[in-house]
Design an enzyme around this catalytic site. Structure first.
Site, short mmCIF file in Angstrom:
data_model
loop_
_atom_site.label_atom_id
_atom_site.label_comp_id
_atom_site.label_asym_id
_atom_site.label_seq_id
_atom_site.Cartn_x
_atom_site.Cartn_y
_atom_site.Cartn_z
N ASP A 1 -7.02 -5.33 4.60
CA ASP A 1 -6.29 -4.06 4.51
C ASP A 1 -6.28 -3.36 5.87
O ASP A 1 -7.34 -3.03 6.40
CB ASP A 1 -6.99 -3.18 3.46
CG ASP A 1 -6.25 -1.90 3.17
OD1 ASP A 1 -5.05 -1.80 3.49
OD2 ASP A 1 -6.88 -0.99 2.58
N SER B 1 0.86 -1.18 0.00
CA SER B 1 0.00 0.00 0.00
C SER B 1 0.89 1.23 0.00
O SER B 1 1.57 1.54 0.99
CB SER B 1 -0.90 -0.03 1.24
OG SER B 1 -1.63 1.17 1.31
N ASP C 1 -4.34 4.14 -2.15
CA ASP C 1 -5.41 4.65 -1.28
C ASP C 1 -5.85 6.05 -1.67
O ASP C 1 -5.08 7.00 -1.58
CB ASP C 1 -4.91 4.69 0.17
CG ASP C 1 -4.80 3.29 0.77
OD1 ASP C 1 -5.74 2.49 0.57
OD2 ASP C 1 -3.79 3.01 1.44
N MET D 1 -11.72 -4.31 5.70
CA MET D 1 -10.88 -3.35 6.43
C MET D 1 -10.62 -3.87 7.83
O MET D 1 -11.54 -4.23 8.56
CB MET D 1 -11.58 -1.98 6.54
CG MET D 1 -11.67 -1.21 5.24
SD MET D 1 -10.14 -1.04 4.30
CE MET D 1 -9.09 -0.18 5.48
N MET E 1 -8.35 9.07 -0.77
CA MET E 1 -9.15 9.57 0.36
C MET E 1 -9.59 11.00 0.09
O MET E 1 -8.83 11.78 -0.49
CB MET E 1 -8.33 9.53 1.65
CG MET E 1 -7.79 8.15 1.98
SD MET E 1 -6.94 8.16 3.57
CE MET E 1 -6.32 6.47 3.61
N HIS F 1 -1.33 -1.30 -4.17
CA HIS F 1 -2.56 -0.83 -3.54
C HIS F 1 -2.46 0.70 -3.39
O HIS F 1 -1.52 1.22 -2.79
CB HIS F 1 -2.71 -1.51 -2.18
CG HIS F 1 -3.96 -1.19 -1.45
ND1 HIS F 1 -5.13 -1.92 -1.61
CD2 HIS F 1 -4.25 -0.21 -0.56
CE1 HIS F 1 -6.07 -1.40 -0.83
NE2 HIS F 1 -5.57 -0.36 -0.19
N MET G 1 -11.74 5.51 -0.91
CA MET G 1 -12.37 5.85 0.37
C MET G 1 -12.93 7.25 0.22
O MET G 1 -12.44 8.23 0.79
CB MET G 1 -11.30 5.77 1.49
CG MET G 1 -10.92 4.33 1.82
SD MET G 1 -9.32 4.21 2.63
CE MET G 1 -8.27 4.23 1.19
N HIS H 1 -8.13 1.85 -4.17
CA HIS H 1 -9.07 1.74 -3.05
C HIS H 1 -9.70 3.12 -2.81
O HIS H 1 -9.06 4.03 -2.32
CB HIS H 1 -8.27 1.25 -1.83
CG HIS H 1 -9.06 1.11 -0.58
ND1 HIS H 1 -8.47 0.90 0.65
CD2 HIS H 1 -10.40 1.15 -0.35
CE1 HIS H 1 -9.41 0.81 1.59
NE2 HIS H 1 -10.59 0.97 1.01
#
Ligand code: DX5
Ligand code: ZN
Length: 214
Positions: free
Chosen positions: A173, A9, A36, A140, A38, A34, A69, A67
């Site tokens: 994760d 990640s 992230d 998660m 956000m 991965h 979020m 991913h």
């Protein structure tokens, strides 16, 4: 048994030399990256957007596991597809089942894999109806928002239960390291996303091997 796949990640990478950090992940044997995303609304942090994914796409052939979020993920899907994502994960807390269904059709046509994620406090029941629309589930094991948090062990029974009803990939994760990896794999997970454990390791190859073979 499914092959164990490892997804570094990059939120824990040194962004001043991201290309080198990606090379380090490749050389360590990563199966995918991965990434992230956000938005400061769904989670209390802001990270990266499609423009960064686009440039990551230029420096690696590893599959990009993005991913999301973010609130209203459907609004940003086209941008992340265009940027070169291979896998897109949305949170069940952010999408209706009709939107998820439409999204799954859209991504299938583009051969992009769709994942559904759920927060530690969200019960498995919440995603049951979604399972038929997705290729994988991202469980998660920390409250999303930051790297380097401690693994929440109460998600293990959730993974076990999920494995008994779902044949696709189960990814975990948050807080994944060499101490919890075996428990996750035994519970039925086959994809491990790990940030601080891998990027914080002096020898990422050894660290990655430790969780893959846990
Ligand atoms: C948490 C992110 C995770 C995180 C993992 O909100 O979705 O992917 O970066 O980092 P570690 O492995 O350090 O918990
Ligand atoms: Zn993540």
């Amino acid at each position: 048994m499914k092959r164990i796949k490892i997804a570094p990640s990059i939120l824990s990478a040194d962004f001043s030399c991201l290309d080198r950090e990606i090379k380090r992940s490749e050389e360590a044997g990563a199966d995918m990256l991965h990434i992230d995303v956000m938005d400061g609304h769904f989670v209390p942090n802001i990270t990266i957007g499609p423009v960064v994914v686009k440039y990551i796409r230029k420096v690696t052939r590893l599959p990009l596991d993005v991913h999301l979020m973010i609130e209203e993920p459907e609004k940003f899907i086209a941008d992340f597809v265009k940027a070169g994502s291979d896998m897109l994960t949305v949170h069940i807390e952010t999408i209706s089942s009709s939107k998820l269904k439409a999204l799954s059709l859209k991504l299938k046509a583009k051969q992009i894999k769709l994942g559904i994620s759920l927060n530690p406090a969200t019960p498995l029941e919440r995603i049951k109806g979604a399972l038929k629309f997705v290729d994988f589930v991202l469980v998660m094991s920390v409250n999303p928002g930051f790297s380097g948090q401690e693994f929440i062990p109460s998600v293990i029974p959730k993974i076990k239960k999920l494995r008994s009803i779902f044949k696709g990939d189960i990814a975990v994760d948050g807080g994944v390291n060499d101490k919890v990896a075996a428990k996750l794999i035994n519970a039925g997970a086959n994809v491990l996303a790990a940030g601080s454990y891998l990027f914080g390791a002096k020898d990422m190859l050894a660290a990655l091997g430790k969780i893959r073979n846990a």
